[in-house]
Design an enzyme around this catalytic site. Structure first.
Site, PDB file in Angstrom:
ATOM      1  CE  LYS A  85      11.891  17.494 -54.954  1.00  0.00           C
ATOM      2  NZ  LYS A  85      12.922  16.883 -54.066  1.00  0.00           N
ATOM      3  CB  SER A 160      11.013  14.324 -51.892  1.00  0.00           C
ATOM      4  OG  SER A 160      12.167  15.061 -52.211  1.00  0.00           O
ATOM      5  CB  SER A 184      14.956  13.746 -52.132  1.00  0.00           C
ATOM      6  OG  SER A 184      14.158  13.561 -50.992  1.00  0.00           O
TER       7      SER A 184
END
Lengths: 493, 121, 478
Positions: A85, A160, A184
């Site tokens: 990420k 997210s 997330s």
């Protein structure tokens, strides 16, 4: 039913299977890396799962891994491709956090998670798209554009960690790191039919993971099986001298206990989780999953989390408060975007930040600034900390009766892109089942447990602090009797 | 108008809340308050953006205001999920001079200094 | 008697003398190239986290014990949020609600010379900010973050001080304590020891406090005194002119000797303190505190009392000699080494040696005359080899590296003339040469004895023993 099939195309194999294939000399790390890079290249345009690709570095590392393997050197993840990420700092490779303000930021150092996975032998193929600074539940707040859901590209993959989830779901990569502040990792995993593990707060170092809300953030993984999550957690977990909030707790071999039976496991079912708000079909799907676990020998026990209904408002005080302070460092002085032609220092700050941050990030900074400001601290921030205590207490009491708590990960399947962007509250309520674990610092995992109208549904398991092993074995056992995690979206098989 | 709608949405999702009370006093923020917060947070908001922030921020504040209804007498605030004390490090110098590398990300440097518009003291 | 009463509280910031910073492994050494000692943590880079230096906890505990305070079993770091270029994270890590040191006291002399107790509210740990350079760049301010993250102990007094002099006495006392404890170098030029003064005035007899102004960043004892006195006069003027004192932050300008408002910095001051979620509570065990207690050096007031008892010093002299540990150690070594009077040793150190060091701006540790050497000089006075007057000449020689007392005395032939016959001849010659004075003396003008002694000393170049000369003259004139 889920035995390794060496005949499967490489992109369909799990991390564990690929490790076996590499060890057995069935293919090289270079072959594997090349084939995945090709797939990424073919689908990046429509999925937008990546912000940065590191193909050349990956291939060089793959060659090195192949050389190491020939001499017997190397760690447990030797030559296995993964992605990070874009919230994790990676030395020499830009780290944007999905934000304009860090559009050109190149970290001079590796996050501990990145360094540990690297030293275990994993190869990074790139950095995944995400909601800006991890603030969002749909991946639509990214400066680099929304990610699409591989199951239906009109839909959001959740967020997210949307880029990580989409990349794993679309079989572009076997595994990705993610971060989870309010859901997330778990929510996008649920919405994309992947496995998402958020460890206990402190289990994995936060060093180098750009902070959103420091008392809630935790690094984890998105994979296709619980077994793969265990394999990665083995490499990531542990105390870090550079993170005072990483816990000095023993680290079990998470892969060793995967075969533990669920016989006698007490699974708590939270009444409140099946109340109004949960989509009927999703509710039924989750109940079917619970029944399957019961059939396998677990017992279902009703538990109460009386204050869990306050978790979302509690979170939307605590998280913005911490974020408003954490994001003050982005001031256009030492790194990041700086506005042009500024009049004075005040102008430099206001415009650099005003131009650099997107709408949702600004709202959260503003909310956080407000709840901490003179006259409101007690009414909001302190009050939220007290309610947080109540919520945490509820969990502790529940865990006196049960070993894990199970329920839905998200109230619905994936929603349409654009559907919820106008109303922040509706968006926030997506995380209604996941936020509790962050507030209490507990580990949680989401595993795919069915499809509703061809879209995936996630089953969430939450355990007591540092009980990742029970979560992983329970999830693994579930994946021994079901094959939801083997189902790939049609366009990506 | 939309404010009421927002509360109902929240109420629907948290329908199982024991003591959910829809606040009878409007806690929504004024433009002046929003302006003040924006200054504290050093965020420039464009005019069209500003209206949107006022309305959405008000919704958020109304939403979190339901916390007021929770009974929290004698509850110790929870600042952190980890119930441990701080680990300390030894007083050793472990950092070398990496100024040039660290300043590669800086928008404006001269002679080793980070530059900002002249600050008058 | 003035109808105004002055109320002052001080916030003293003292840099702790650690090797590395409070939350990072960067060096705290002063004077490096700009930003050469600013690590990723000091720069507030994305993703980095603070890790507390154990040494700052030990030093804070030492201070707490030294001023009779409580070392908190549990203290919390909080974030103080504001934007400024020298504050890289946009917040300063400090302690707010639960500081590491709570309560405490020390004793100073008030303006009347009486002992006075000053209460210490608290002392808390925090990180220092960087430095801004305003005049080196065209239209720009340069930011150097080497100092950012240097550990500070902020020591907050109760508003117990009643004059600028008391404030200085208190600040000197704290300065002396932190240097004794060796937790700070106390170097005020380098900013290691500085203070903010909260000053207010009220009518004598009034119970509630007047509105205070905070005078910032006073970095010398002289400035503290001048700034406070200016501020007192200003506030009294304001009130006597029918105005109201505004609560504000003011900056002392030493060039103009005035304080002026810093309203710009005050604008929208809302620090939004909250517990720093990157740092867990600091928990200190009793055993740690006990260990620190055992490691405490003898403190100034204890040493002072011992010097009075052990070396028969006057209280005032003992106080001067115990102001710094280095000075006290110097004195004690001299006193223990010399065969002579420990009070004379004190006089020499407070007088000639201090004057020399002050003149050349030298620290006592770097004194050109070592304690052993000074004791050697004092021994020659004690055994009458030289007079006190000659001793000063020898002292000067020692200070410029001419050698030890004995070497200088020998080289310059400075031994006293103790040979009675030689002296006798000189005395006789002086008496012969001054018949008028002899007559006056014999007529009862005994004060003239001094005249004769002076003449003999002049003749002998000061090498005669004044006592012996006295006796001889008296004998001859009687």
């Amino acid at each position: 039913m889920t035995a390794s099939k060496a005949s499967d195309a490489l992109h369909l194999q799990t991390l564990t299977e690929l490790a076996r294939g590499l060890a057995g000399g069935e293919f090289s790390s270079r072959e594997l890396t090349e084939s995945l890079l090709e797939r990424i290249d073919a689908h990046q345009k429509s999925l937008n799962a990546f912000i940065t690709l590191t193909a050349d570095e990956a291939l060089a590392e793959a060659d090195l891994a192949d050389k190491n393997r020939a001499t017997g050197a190397g760690g447990p993840l030797q030559g296995l491709p993964i992605v990070h990420k874009d919230l994790f700092c990676t030395a020499g490779v830009r780290t944007t956090c999905g934000s304009k303000i860090l559009q050109d930021f190149v970290s001079p150092y590796d996050a501990t998670v990145v360094a540990r996975l690297k030293s275990a032998g994993a190869i990074m193929l790139g950095k995944t798209n995400m909601d800006e600074f991890a603030m969002g539940s749909s991946n639509e707040t990214s400066f680099f554009g929304a990610v699409t859901n591989p199951w239906d590209q009109k839909m959001s993959p959740g967020g997210s960690s949307g880029g990580s989830a989409a990349a794993v779901a679309a079989r572009l990569v076997p595994a990705a790191t993610g971060t989870d502040t309010g859901g997330s990792i778990r929510q996008p995993a649920a919405l994309t039919g992947t496995v998402g593990l958020k460890p206990t707060y402190g289990r994995v170092s936060r060093f180098g993971m750009v902070a959103f809300a420091s008392s809630l953030d935790q690094a984890g993984v998105i994979t296709r099986s619980a077994e793969d999550a265990a394999l990665l957690l083995n490499a990531m977990a542990g105390v870090d001298p550079r993170d005072s909030t990483s816990a000095d707790q023993p680290i079990p071999d998470y892969t060793a206990t995967l075969s533990d039976s669920v016989k006698g496991l007490r699974i708590g079912v939270v009444r409140q989780h099946f109340d109004e708000g949960l989509d009927d079909e999703c509710g039924k799907t989750v109940k079917t999953a619970l029944a399957a676990l019961e059939d396998a020998g677990a017992s279902l026990v009703d538990v109460d989390l009386p204050n869990i209904g306050l978790s979302v408002p509690t979170y939307y005080v605590v998280a913005p408060a911490e974020c408003s302070s954490n994001l003050s460092r982005f001031d256009g002085v030492r790194f990041g975007h700086r506005a042009d032609n500024v009049k004075d220092l005040f102008d430099l700050y206001c415009r650099s930040r005003g131009e650099g941050f997107g709408a949702e990030v600004k709202r959260r900074i503003m909310t956080g600034t407000y709840v901490l400001s003179a006259g409101y601290y007690d009414a909001y921030y302190l009050k939220a900390q007290k309610v947080r205590q109540l919520i945490s207490r509820d969990f502790n009491q529940a865990f006196e009766k049960v070993d894990v708590i199970a329920g839905p990960t998200a109230p619905t399947t994936a929603f349409r892109l654009g559907e919820k962007t106008d109303d922040p509250i509706t968006m926030y309520l997506n995380d209604i089942y996941t936020i509790g674990a962050n507030l209490a610092g507990l580990p949680g995992i989401s595993v795919p447990c069915g499809l509703v109208k061809k879209m995936p549904v996630g089953l969430q398991l939450v355990g007591p602090a540092f009980a990742e092993a029970s979560l992983l074995s329970c999830a693994h056992q579930y994946q021994q009797i079901t094959d939801w995690h083997r189902q790939a979206p049609e366009a990506f098989r | 108008m939309h404010k009421t709608a927002c509360i109902i949405t929240a109420a629907k999702f948290v329908g199982y809340l024991v003591r959910l009370e829809i606040p009878d006093r409007p806690v929504s923020l004024t433009k002046e308050q929003v302006q003040h917060i924006a200054i504290l947070a050093r965020l420039q908001l464009e005019d069209d953006e500003f209206e949107d922030v006022v309305s959405k921020l008000s919704k958020i504040v109304d939403f979190v205001d339901q916390l007021q209804a929770a009974p929290t007498e004698n509850v110790v605030p929870m600042a952190h999920p980890l119930n441990m004390s701080l680990r300390l490090r030894a007083d050793d110098i472990t950092e070398a001079d990496n100024r040039d590398r660290y300043q590669e990300n800086a928008p404006s440097v001269e002679s080793g200094y980070y530059l900002v518009p002249r600050v008058i003291e | 008697m003035s109808r105004w009463e002055v109320v002052i509280g001080l916030e003293i910031h003292t840099q702790l003398a650690t090797n590395s910073k409070i939350f990072s492994g960067s060096s705290t050494a002063y004077g490096a190239e700009p930003n050469a000692q600013a690590s990723l943590v000091d720069l507030g880079y994305p993703g980095v986290l603070p890790v507390l230096n154990v040494e700052v906890v030990r030093m804070a505990a030492m201070f707490g014990l030294a001023v009779n305070a409580t070392v908190a079993k549990r203290s919390i770091f909080a974030r103080k949020n504001y934007f400024y270029p020298d504050l890289p994270k946009g917040y300063q890590i400090s302690q707010y609600e639960l500081p590491i040191v709570v309560g405490g006291e020390l004793f100073i002399r008030d303006d009347a010379g009486d002992e006075k107790r000053i209460r210490i509210t608290r002392a808390h740990l925090e990180e220092d900010a960087g430095k801004s350079v305003h005049d080196e760049f065209e239209g720009s301010t340069g930011v150097d973050l080497n100092r950012a993250g240097t550990p500070l102990l902020e020591i907050v007094s109760e508003p117990d001080l009643r004059s600028a002099k008391e404030a200085v006495a208190y600040m000197r006392k704290i300065h002396s304590i932190v240097r004794y404890l060796e937790i700070s170098d106390g170097n005020m030029q380098e900013g290691s020891f500085r203070c903010d003064a909260n000053v207010s005035v009220r009518q004598v007899g009034q119970v509630e406090l007047g509105t205070r102004a905070e005078v910032k960043n006073l970095n010398s004892f002289r400035f503290v005194e001048k700034a406070i006195n200016f501020e007192i006069a200003r506030q009294i003027d304001v009130i006597e002119d029918g105005g109201v004192v505004v609560q504000e932050t003011r900056l002392y300008d030493s060039d103009k000797d005035e304080t002026r408002s810093m309203r710009s910095k005050e604008e929208a001051n809302d620090y939004r303190y909250f517990p720093d979620p990157d740092l867990l509570p600091v928990e200190i065990e009793d055993s740690f505190v006990e260990e620190v207690r055992r490691s405490l050096p003898e403190l100034p007031h204890v040493k002072c009392a011992r010097f009075i008892a052990e070396y028969a010093l006057k209280e005032a002299d003992a106080e001067i000699l115990t102001v710094s540990r280095a000075l006290a150690d110097f004195y004690e070594e001299v006193a223990k080494t010399t065969a002579g009077d420990s009070r004379i040793a004190a006089n020499w150190i407070i007088g000639d040696l201090s004057a020399l060091l002050n003149r050349d701006n030298i620290d006592i540790q770097d004194s050109p005359i070592t304690p052993i050497a000074l004791a050697g000089l004092l021994d020659r006075i004690t055994d009458d080899t030289i007079s006190g007057k000659i001793a000063k000449e020898v002292f000067d020689g020692m200070s410029t590296g001419e050698g030890s007392a004995d070497e200088i005395i020998a080289a310059k032939g400075l031994q006293q003339i103790t040979d009675v016959s030689a002296l006798d001849a000189i005395v006789a010659a002086i008496i012969d040469a001054n018949p008028a004075q002899v007559a006056d003396y014999r007529a009862g003008k005994e004060k003239l004895l001094g005249f004769f002694v002076g003449q003999v000393m002049k003749e002998t170049g000061g090498k005669a023993n004044p006592g012996q000369v006295n006796q001889l003259i008296k004998q001859k004139l009687s």
